[in-house]
Motif scaffolding. Structure first.
Motif, short mmCIF file in Angstrom:
data_model
loop_
_atom_site.label_atom_id
_atom_site.label_comp_id
_atom_site.label_asym_id
_atom_site.label_seq_id
_atom_site.Cartn_x
_atom_site.Cartn_y
_atom_site.Cartn_z
N ILE A 1 0.84 -1.20 0.00
CA ILE A 1 0.00 0.00 0.00
C ILE A 1 0.88 1.25 0.00
O ILE A 1 0.62 2.21 -0.74
CB ILE A 1 -0.94 -0.03 1.23
CG1 ILE A 1 -1.91 -1.21 1.13
CG2 ILE A 1 -1.69 1.28 1.38
CD1 ILE A 1 -2.62 -1.54 2.43
N ARG B 1 2.57 1.97 -3.33
CA ARG B 1 1.65 2.52 -4.32
C ARG B 1 1.35 4.00 -4.07
O ARG B 1 0.93 4.71 -4.97
CB ARG B 1 0.35 1.72 -4.34
CG ARG B 1 0.54 0.29 -4.83
CD ARG B 1 -0.77 -0.48 -4.83
NE ARG B 1 -1.71 0.08 -5.78
CZ ARG B 1 -2.38 -0.61 -6.69
NH1 ARG B 1 -2.22 -1.91 -6.77
NH2 ARG B 1 -3.21 -0.03 -7.51
N SER B 2 1.51 4.44 -2.83
CA SER B 2 1.25 5.85 -2.53
C SER B 2 2.36 6.74 -3.12
O SER B 2 2.15 7.92 -3.35
CB SER B 2 1.18 6.07 -1.02
OG SER B 2 2.48 6.13 -0.47
N LEU B 3 3.55 6.18 -3.28
CA LEU B 3 4.74 6.87 -3.81
C LEU B 3 5.29 7.95 -2.89
O LEU B 3 6.22 8.68 -3.26
CB LEU B 3 4.46 7.49 -5.20
CG LEU B 3 4.13 6.48 -6.30
CD1 LEU B 3 3.71 7.22 -7.57
CD2 LEU B 3 5.34 5.60 -6.59
N VAL C 1 -11.42 8.72 -2.17
CA VAL C 1 -11.59 7.94 -3.41
C VAL C 1 -10.29 7.95 -4.21
O VAL C 1 -9.82 6.92 -4.70
CB VAL C 1 -12.75 8.51 -4.25
CG1 VAL C 1 -12.70 7.96 -5.67
CG2 VAL C 1 -14.09 8.15 -3.60
N LYS C 2 -9.69 9.13 -4.29
CA LYS C 2 -8.43 9.26 -5.03
C LYS C 2 -7.35 8.36 -4.41
O LYS C 2 -6.62 7.65 -5.11
CB LYS C 2 -7.98 10.72 -5.00
CG LYS C 2 -6.87 11.03 -5.93
CD LYS C 2 -6.58 12.52 -5.88
CE LYS C 2 -5.19 12.77 -6.41
NZ LYS C 2 -4.71 14.09 -6.10
N VAL D 1 -8.17 4.55 -5.02
CA VAL D 1 -7.89 4.08 -6.39
C VAL D 1 -6.39 3.87 -6.59
O VAL D 1 -5.97 2.89 -7.21
CB VAL D 1 -8.45 5.09 -7.42
CG1 VAL D 1 -8.00 4.74 -8.83
CG2 VAL D 1 -9.97 5.12 -7.34
N GLN D 2 -5.60 4.76 -6.01
CA GLN D 2 -4.14 4.65 -6.20
C GLN D 2 -3.54 3.55 -5.32
O GLN D 2 -2.73 2.75 -5.78
CB GLN D 2 -3.47 5.99 -5.87
CG GLN D 2 -1.97 5.96 -6.07
CD GLN D 2 -1.29 7.30 -5.82
OE1 GLN D 2 -1.96 8.32 -5.73
NE2 GLN D 2 0.02 7.30 -5.73
N ARG E 1 -5.20 1.19 -3.10
CA ARG E 1 -5.96 -0.04 -2.88
C ARG E 1 -5.72 -0.65 -1.49
O ARG E 1 -5.22 -1.78 -1.36
CB ARG E 1 -5.63 -1.08 -3.95
CG ARG E 1 -6.06 -0.67 -5.33
CD ARG E 1 -7.55 -0.44 -5.39
NE ARG E 1 -7.96 0.02 -6.70
CZ ARG E 1 -8.39 -0.79 -7.66
NH1 ARG E 1 -8.49 -2.08 -7.45
NH2 ARG E 1 -8.76 -0.30 -8.81
N LEU F 1 -14.25 4.49 -11.50
CA LEU F 1 -12.79 4.56 -11.40
C LEU F 1 -12.15 3.20 -11.19
O LEU F 1 -10.96 3.02 -11.47
CB LEU F 1 -12.40 5.50 -10.25
CG LEU F 1 -12.84 6.95 -10.45
CD1 LEU F 1 -12.59 7.77 -9.21
CD2 LEU F 1 -12.12 7.56 -11.64
N TYR G 1 0.48 -1.29 -12.27
CA TYR G 1 0.69 -0.06 -11.51
C TYR G 1 1.75 0.83 -12.17
O TYR G 1 1.59 2.05 -12.22
CB TYR G 1 1.10 -0.37 -10.07
CG TYR G 1 1.26 0.86 -9.23
CD1 TYR G 1 0.14 1.53 -8.73
CD2 TYR G 1 2.52 1.40 -9.00
CE1 TYR G 1 0.28 2.69 -8.01
CE2 TYR G 1 2.66 2.57 -8.28
CZ TYR G 1 1.54 3.20 -7.78
OH TYR G 1 1.68 4.36 -7.07
N TYR H 1 0.90 9.55 -11.25
CA TYR H 1 0.82 9.68 -9.79
C TYR H 1 1.99 10.50 -9.25
O TYR H 1 1.83 11.32 -8.33
CB TYR H 1 0.83 8.30 -9.11
CG TYR H 1 -0.44 7.51 -9.31
CD1 TYR H 1 -1.69 8.11 -9.24
CD2 TYR H 1 -0.39 6.13 -9.53
CE1 TYR H 1 -2.85 7.37 -9.41
CE2 TYR H 1 -1.54 5.37 -9.69
CZ TYR H 1 -2.76 6.00 -9.63
OH TYR H 1 -3.91 5.26 -9.79
N LEU I 1 2.04 13.98 -7.06
CA LEU I 1 2.75 14.08 -5.78
C LEU I 1 3.64 15.32 -5.76
O LEU I 1 3.71 16.04 -4.77
CB LEU I 1 3.59 12.81 -5.56
CG LEU I 1 4.18 12.63 -4.17
CD1 LEU I 1 3.10 12.25 -3.16
CD2 LEU I 1 5.26 11.56 -4.18
#
Lengths: 533, 102
Positions: free
Chosen positions: A98, A101-103, A497-498, A501-502, A504, A521, B77, B84, B88
């Protein structure tokens, strides 16, 4: 004791230092390209590089000291003290995925990806400042452990070992940033693992080999020390099973959250430096596993030390046990090899925390709050200045610490107890909001001091065992963050929501998932077939 | 439908499924067993060798279960990662204000 170094020993030390510092500096050109390179190696590393960094970073100079401390005191059952790093077991497949995926560059930045508005910004600033402090603190305690080792070996004043080697390490961190850290970590990790194995097996053989250790423990009437589940009762004694259960809960279930262990914060940087989600998962899982295996080998070597020197009562005396196995028993010419490996262990931890503290200072404080339009070149230079300030600050902290174990355990408690549950809830529960999380942090800092230091000192509560403190702090924290969460608004649905989706996320995200599906989405779950009447 | 699925579409892999839960259970068991097994093996206690052997099998099985899914997640991804990352960077520079999601 003063160890006599021959010219061959010093040659080992000089060669290792040259190799470690030199190889870090070699990556100067890559490190200076951008902020992403200076702090995340451009997010392009295959899994085995951050994995070696995970292992190397969490093998610090003080690690063999405190592991020796618990094994010498409790026998093999003390190995479960080291099991806190097993949070990675579940995390590698849940929160690591997780987070990757957030980066987000840091856990502080993740707060504004997950939460929104003023609360999220307050969390980011708070966590960034706290992490700068915490990294300085870690650098101080690891640095002073090196000071102790050098005082033990050469009779140097504590500050010499603290200042000299951390400063040497800073050369390649300043030059090449995370590129230097991770490349040096790879070779330091390999060297450290090999030497830990060699010295531990050597120590086991000196103690009579595995069968000799077992026989001597029998003669000493200490066979319980071979039992990994030798507790002093369920609730009673110094080492009850209730403690073991608490440790398992903290370590294993903690993997559903982010920040449930002090180690999460450096690991977060390694997760983001991996080139894919899959690479990040394997880097955390395998890096941690190597550490656990190392602990097991260490534990048996320390049982060997116990049968060689039973009856020590002073912590400061027996916590040096593993080092003594190397320095007392390795042949001439190999002592320098052992010391060089200790330097590898030391430098890998120092370099990681220098770069990590600088990351929070640069990305979350300087860039986000001071100079958002800073160029990449400026950000790299701010990273270097932050590294230098952290280094100097760590010298001050290091010289303030006298008892490593006490500080370490207290720091771990602050990190885990009262915010352990909120750290999970922020990942798995959509309704948990920034205000709930922020209140948990603030409450925990106060409650930690009260429960661990102040109230027992004034006789308001008895001195509680560490596992009892954990449950009490969790309960007290929940009395604050649960009402705060429900008395404040949820995060905005658009933002959630944003994020969903990114990233999960796993857990209770039903309303957000349905909204994301309604907006088209994400793909809806397969519709259930109609009931046949 | 097989108990363990090994072929995934991107959308399917993004969901949390039975395979994830298998691994969530297996992974701590592997860590626990290897910690215990290696320690006992170094004392030449036969249970240690047995526990270590079983845990190595579990590690291999765990990777066999999850690797195809992780590959599918990663491939999908990485296609969106560039976008993405841009968002950021906008956020750290205060360029991205709260917007209504599409």
């Amino acid at each position: 004791m003063n160890v006599l170094f021959t010219w061959l020993d010093w040659l080992w030390v000089a060669a290792f230092l040259l190799l470690m510092i030199g190889s870090g500096v070699l990556f100067y050109r890559l490190g200076k390209r951008s902020q992403s390179d200076f702090f995340l190696a451009g997010r392009g590393l295959p899994w085995w590089l951050p994995a070696s960094s995970v292992y190397a970073t969490h093998t610090a100079t003080d690690t063999p000291m405190w592991i020796t401390g618990v094994i010498y005191k409790y026998g093999l059952a003390g190995i479960w003290y080291t099991f806190f790093s097993a949070w990675a077991a579940i995390s590698a497949f849940v929160s690591t995925r997780i987070f990757r995926r957030s980066l987000a560059y840091t856990q502080a930045e993740w707060n504004v990806v997950r939460f929104t508005g003023l609360g999220a910004e307050m969390l980011r600033g708070w966590m960034a400042g706290w992490q700068v402090f915490m990294n300085m603190f870690v650098l101080g305690w690891v640095g002073i452990a090196m000071g102790k080792v050098c005082a033990f070996l050469f009779g140097w004043p504590l500050w010499v070992g603290l200042v000299s080697f951390s400063s040497g390490c800073a050369i390649y961190v300043l030059a090449a940033g995370y590129w230097g850290v991770v490349m040096a970590d790879f070779q330091q990790g390999v060297i450290a693992f090999l030497v830990i194995m060699i010295v531990s097996i050597w120590g086991i053989m000196v103690a009579g080999g595995p069968t000799g250790i077992v026989e001597k423990l029998m003669i000493l009437g200490e066979t319980d020390r071979m039992n990994p589940f030798a507790f002093t009762g369920w609730w009673t004694g110094e080492f009850p099973a209730a403690w073991f259960v608490t440790m398992m809960v903290i370590a294993i279930l903690g993997g559903f959250g982010m920040g449930t262990s002090i180690d999460w914060y450096p690991e977060a940087q390694r997760i983001q430096s991996a080139r894919t989600v899959r690479d990040s998962t394997y880097s955390i899982w395998w890096g941690t596993l190597i550490g656990l295996v190392r602990n097991s080998v260490w534990a048996i070597a320390i049982l060997g030390f116990f049968v060689l020197f039973p009856g020590m009562t002073e912590t400061s005396e027996y916590e040096m046990g593993w080092f003594r196995l190397g320095f007392d028993y390795l042949p001439v010419g190999m002592v320098g090899f052992f010391f060089a490996a200790i330097l590898a262990i030391h430098l890998s931890t120092i370099s990681s925390h220098l770069n990590l503290g600088a990351l929070y200072a640069t990305r979350d404080l300087y860039q986000h709050y001071w100079n958002p339009e800073a160029s990449e070149r400026t950000l790299v230079w701010v990273g270097r200045w932050s590294t230098l300030i952290l280094l100097l600050g760590s010298f001050v902290y290091g010289l303030m610490m006298e008892n490593i174990t006490e500080w370490l355990i207290f720091a771990l408690w602050i990190m885990t107890a009262g915010i352990w549950l909120p750290n999970i809830l922020q990942v798995v529960w959509w309704r948990f909001n920034a205000w709930g999380y922020l209140s948990a942090w603030i409450a925990n800092l106060g409650f930690s001091w009260l429960v661990v230091w102040v109230l027992p000192e004034f006789g308001v509560i008895p001195d509680l065992a560490d596992y009892q403190q954990f449950w009490l702090l969790m309960l007290l924290g929940a009395c604050v963050f649960i009402p705060t969460t429900f008395l404040t608004k949820p995060e905005s649905m658009d933002h959630l929501v944003k994020y969903y989706v990114q990233a999960r996320p796993l857990g209770w995200w039903g309303p957000v998932r349905r909204e994301a599906e309604r907006r088209g989405l994400i793909q809806e779950d397969s519709p259930k077939p109609p009931k046949v009447v | 439908m097989p108990l363990i699925r090994r072929t995934w579409t991107a959308a399917e892999a993004d969901k949390w499924t039975r395979e994830d839960w298998f691994v969530i259970v297996l992974s701590p068991i592997c860590y626990f067993a290897l910690t215990l097994g290696v320690a006992l093996s170094f004392l030449l206690i036969w249970e240690g060798f047995a526990i270590t052997a079983v845990s190595i099998v579990l590690v291999v099985w765990m990777h066999w279960i999850i690797d195809p899914k992780l590959k599918a997640i990663s491939e999908e991804y990485e296609k969106n990662q560039h976008e993405y990352l841009r968002e950021l960077e906008d956020a750290v520079r205060w360029k991205q204000h709260e917007q209504a999601a599409p």
